[in-house]
Design an enzyme around this catalytic site. Sequence first.
Site, PDB file in Angstrom:
ATOM      1  N   ARG A 199      77.018  -7.788 -46.422  1.00 41.91           N
ATOM      2  CA  ARG A 199      76.171  -8.884 -45.751  1.00 41.91           C
ATOM      3  C   ARG A 199      74.710  -8.342 -45.579  1.00 41.91           C
ATOM      4  O   ARG A 199      73.773  -9.137 -45.838  1.00 41.91           O
ATOM      5  CB  ARG A 199      76.933  -9.091 -44.569  1.00 41.91           C
ATOM      6  CG  ARG A 199      76.268 -10.148 -43.672  1.00 41.91           C
ATOM      7  CD  ARG A 199      76.974 -10.372 -42.326  1.00 41.91           C
ATOM      8  NE  ARG A 199      78.289 -10.244 -42.154  1.00 41.91           N
ATOM      9  CZ  ARG A 199      79.143 -11.193 -42.229  1.00 41.91           C
ATOM     10  NH1 ARG A 199      78.962 -12.340 -42.355  1.00 41.91           N
ATOM     11  NH2 ARG A 199      80.591 -10.945 -42.343  1.00 41.91           N
TER      12      ARG A 199
ATOM     13  N   ARG B 208      82.219 -20.722 -43.702  1.00 43.96           N
ATOM     14  CA  ARG B 208      82.138 -20.108 -42.688  1.00 43.96           C
ATOM     15  C   ARG B 208      82.076 -20.657 -41.292  1.00 43.96           C
ATOM     16  O   ARG B 208      82.888 -20.554 -40.258  1.00 43.96           O
ATOM     17  CB  ARG B 208      80.995 -19.005 -42.645  1.00 43.96           C
ATOM     18  CG  ARG B 208      81.096 -17.910 -43.959  1.00 43.96           C
ATOM     19  CD  ARG B 208      80.150 -16.903 -43.972  1.00 43.96           C
ATOM     20  NE  ARG B 208      80.366 -15.994 -42.898  1.00 43.96           N
ATOM     21  CZ  ARG B 208      79.548 -15.880 -41.761  1.00 43.96           C
ATOM     22  NH1 ARG B 208      78.408 -17.013 -41.811  1.00 43.96           N
ATOM     23  NH2 ARG B 208      79.510 -15.266 -40.757  1.00 43.96           N
TER      24      ARG B 208
ATOM     25  N   TYR C 260      84.623 -19.345 -38.727  1.00 49.99           N
ATOM     26  CA  TYR C 260      84.413 -18.619 -37.443  1.00 49.99           C
ATOM     27  C   TYR C 260      83.162 -19.385 -36.694  1.00 49.99           C
ATOM     28  O   TYR C 260      82.604 -18.788 -35.828  1.00 49.99           O
ATOM     29  CB  TYR C 260      83.610 -17.378 -37.828  1.00 49.99           C
ATOM     30  CG  TYR C 260      83.864 -16.778 -39.115  1.00 49.99           C
ATOM     31  CD1 TYR C 260      85.267 -16.298 -39.419  1.00 49.99           C
ATOM     32  CD2 TYR C 260      83.081 -16.620 -40.234  1.00 49.99           C
ATOM     33  CE1 TYR C 260      85.415 -15.559 -40.588  1.00 49.99           C
ATOM     34  CE2 TYR C 260      83.284 -15.770 -41.270  1.00 49.99           C
ATOM     35  CZ  TYR C 260      84.594 -15.487 -41.581  1.00 49.99           C
ATOM     36  OH  TYR C 260      85.094 -14.592 -42.644  1.00 49.99           O
TER      37      TYR C 260
ATOM     38  N   CYS D 193      86.815 -34.062 -46.785  1.00 49.61           N
ATOM     39  CA  CYS D 193      87.752 -34.731 -46.021  1.00 49.61           C
ATOM     40  C   CYS D 193      88.367 -34.010 -45.085  1.00 49.61           C
ATOM     41  O   CYS D 193      89.355 -33.959 -44.592  1.00 49.61           O
ATOM     42  CB  CYS D 193      88.962 -35.320 -46.982  1.00 49.61           C
ATOM     43  SG  CYS D 193      88.200 -36.428 -48.378  1.00 49.61           S
ATOM     44  N   GLU D 194      87.415 -33.469 -44.265  1.00 48.82           N
ATOM     45  CA  GLU D 194      87.632 -32.627 -42.862  1.00 48.82           C
ATOM     46  C   GLU D 194      86.505 -32.926 -42.000  1.00 48.82           C
ATOM     47  O   GLU D 194      85.626 -33.819 -42.540  1.00 48.82           O
ATOM     48  CB  GLU D 194      87.784 -31.158 -43.135  1.00 48.82           C
ATOM     49  CG  GLU D 194      88.272 -30.638 -44.323  1.00 48.82           C
ATOM     50  CD  GLU D 194      89.874 -30.294 -43.727  1.00 48.82           C
ATOM     51  OE1 GLU D 194      90.061 -30.005 -42.353  1.00 48.82           O
ATOM     52  OE2 GLU D 194      91.003 -30.342 -44.497  1.00 48.82           O
TER      53      GLU D 194
ATOM     54  N   TYR E 289      79.148 -13.983 -48.710  1.00 55.64           N
ATOM     55  CA  TYR E 289      80.367 -14.704 -48.113  1.00 55.64           C
ATOM     56  C   TYR E 289      80.192 -16.346 -48.100  1.00 55.64           C
ATOM     57  O   TYR E 289      80.586 -16.869 -47.308  1.00 55.64           O
ATOM     58  CB  TYR E 289      80.747 -14.070 -46.678  1.00 55.64           C
ATOM     59  CG  TYR E 289      80.765 -12.921 -46.540  1.00 55.64           C
ATOM     60  CD1 TYR E 289      82.047 -12.161 -47.205  1.00 55.64           C
ATOM     61  CD2 TYR E 289      80.107 -11.870 -45.938  1.00 55.64           C
ATOM     62  CE1 TYR E 289      82.277 -10.892 -47.270  1.00 55.64           C
ATOM     63  CE2 TYR E 289      80.354 -10.502 -46.058  1.00 55.64           C
ATOM     64  CZ  TYR E 289      81.390 -10.168 -46.273  1.00 55.64           C
ATOM     65  OH  TYR E 289      81.548  -8.649 -46.354  1.00 55.64           O
TER      66      TYR E 289
HETATM   67  C1  LIG Z   1      86.401  -2.294 -46.276  1.00 51.26           C
HETATM   68  C2  LIG Z   1      85.041  -3.084 -46.088  1.00 51.26           C
HETATM   69  N1  LIG Z   1      84.136  -2.359 -46.451  1.00 51.26           N
HETATM   70  C3  LIG Z   1      82.684  -3.105 -46.342  1.00 51.26           C
HETATM   71  C4  LIG Z   1      82.842  -4.619 -45.941  1.00 51.26           C
HETATM   72  C5  LIG Z   1      81.379  -5.150 -45.932  1.00 51.26           C
HETATM   73  O1  LIG Z   1      81.193  -5.705 -44.618  1.00 51.26           O
HETATM   74  P1  LIG Z   1      79.664  -6.303 -44.338  1.00 51.26           P
HETATM   75  O2  LIG Z   1      79.623  -7.292 -45.414  1.00 51.26           O
HETATM   76  O3  LIG Z   1      79.780  -7.036 -43.079  1.00 51.26           O
HETATM   77  O4  LIG Z   1      78.710  -5.238 -44.486  1.00 51.26           O
HETATM   78  C6  LIG Z   1      84.070  -5.215 -45.616  1.00 51.26           C
HETATM   79  C7  LIG Z   1      83.886  -6.644 -45.464  1.00 51.26           C
HETATM   80  O5  LIG Z   1      84.958  -7.042 -44.654  1.00 51.26           O
HETATM   81  C8  LIG Z   1      85.323  -4.488 -45.524  1.00 51.26           C
HETATM   82  O6  LIG Z   1      86.232  -4.960 -45.343  1.00 51.26           O
END
Ligand SMILES: Cc1ncc(COP(=O)(O)O)c(C=O)c1O
Length: 441
Positions: A291, A332, A336, A364-365, A393
């Site tokens: 992210r 998302r 969440y 349709c939600e 994501y």
């Molecule tokens: C094992 C692992 N490494 C790295 C990440 C990356 O996380 P982020 O995108 O929050 O940096 C994730 C995210 O789910 C993960 O499960």
Amino acid sequence: MPFMISSPIADSRFRLTESVAVELANIYGTPLYVVDEAHFRTRIRTYLNAFRAAYAKSEISLASKANSTMALVKIAYQEGCTIDVASEGELRVALAAGVPGSKCHLHGNNKQRDELQFALDNGIGHIVADNFDEIELLDELLVGELKQTTKIVLRLAPGVDPATHAKISTGQADTKFGFNIADGSAEKAATRCLELGFNLYGFHCHVGSQLLDPEAQRSGGELIALFAIEMLKKHGYTAEYLNVGGGLGVQYTSKDQPMGMEDYCRLIVETVTTTLSGSGIDPVLGQEPGRSLVAESGLTLYRVGVIKTVPAQTIGRRTYVAVDGGLSDNPRPALYGSKYTVERVAPAPNEGDSQTVTVSGKHCETDKLFEDIALPADLKVGDLIQVLCTGAYNAAMASNYNRYQRPAMALLREDGTHTLIQRRETWEEMLSRDLLPDDLK
Ligand SMILES: Cc1ncc(COP(=O)(O)O)c(C=O)c1O
């Protein structure tokens, strides 16, 4: 001495200008994911430089689950990242992008025999083993030389509970991921690997995602370093590699103030090196952010299709603004309750009045994307809106719900040109997996 955090992060999220937004929407259609190449490269460079400055033997992997579009995986590799893949599919993307298997590592809490075999056949850099069944399966697959040449890292569950949404929290004791340290599973896993003659490379933890308070990662890093010391003292095993996962947060809205990359890297390094000090363990230190490398470099462009005002219980009236995407390109908010920054981009927002609206998708939600947000009072059908910080994501989690075509992704190049790096799904592709048995034709 307490660790000092420097000033809050400025808003440096990628945004489109009105003219470029109109051009992209006209050429590629909407909804459209847009990623800015210079922004993405800068994020990676900043993270790499920060980590290298704090610790020479450092390694950053792009967690490709965040956005596994081939061109972006290739850019990350060009910039000096290795690639974290969590499935055969993600590994196939990296290989197709020209990343050698040796520069990838494989995660997964239920890796299939074929998936592991595919990774081994492609010379995977290391495998992050998650459970005892996987260790035994690996023992079957690591035949001949592979036992010595394949690096195995153990995913540990350090038992820390991060302050984030429960669905993206993974480091607590009650998790499907990894070997618990406190109940002795991690030690059993390490001794089993040594007994089987595996090339045990080190330990890993990832405690959660979108972490605005780095305490959980700090404590995860400390716990896996302490575990490495324990394994040295009790079993004479010296870890060569420790990976503290990803998780650094981003600015979805101005309320999100994640720690800066420099401060974060210094904190992690200081924690691990202080813990290891005098132990004789001098590992390569890894991180695998997703992210924080790619989210802010991307946005989604939608066109407003419908504006409708309806009676609403507590507030009297509510205005719904329906855009031409939704749940299928950004699940998302539904998963969440994620919040985003939403702006009108064309025509450009004026300084005039705003109104509170709820932006919904076309599924349709309920498909409420962004509830009770401010958009210009003169918003009209046909206007373009941009949703910031959707580089991670979103495309990676997109679906075909309601049989909508997954959107295209455009890359704004460093030279100011643009190109598609993922085209919109075609109707032929949409229908191609359906099979109509003869008697139903
Ligand atoms: C094992 C692992 N490494 C790295 C990440 C990356 O996380 P982020 O995108 O929050 O940096 C994730 C995210 O789910 C993960 O499960």
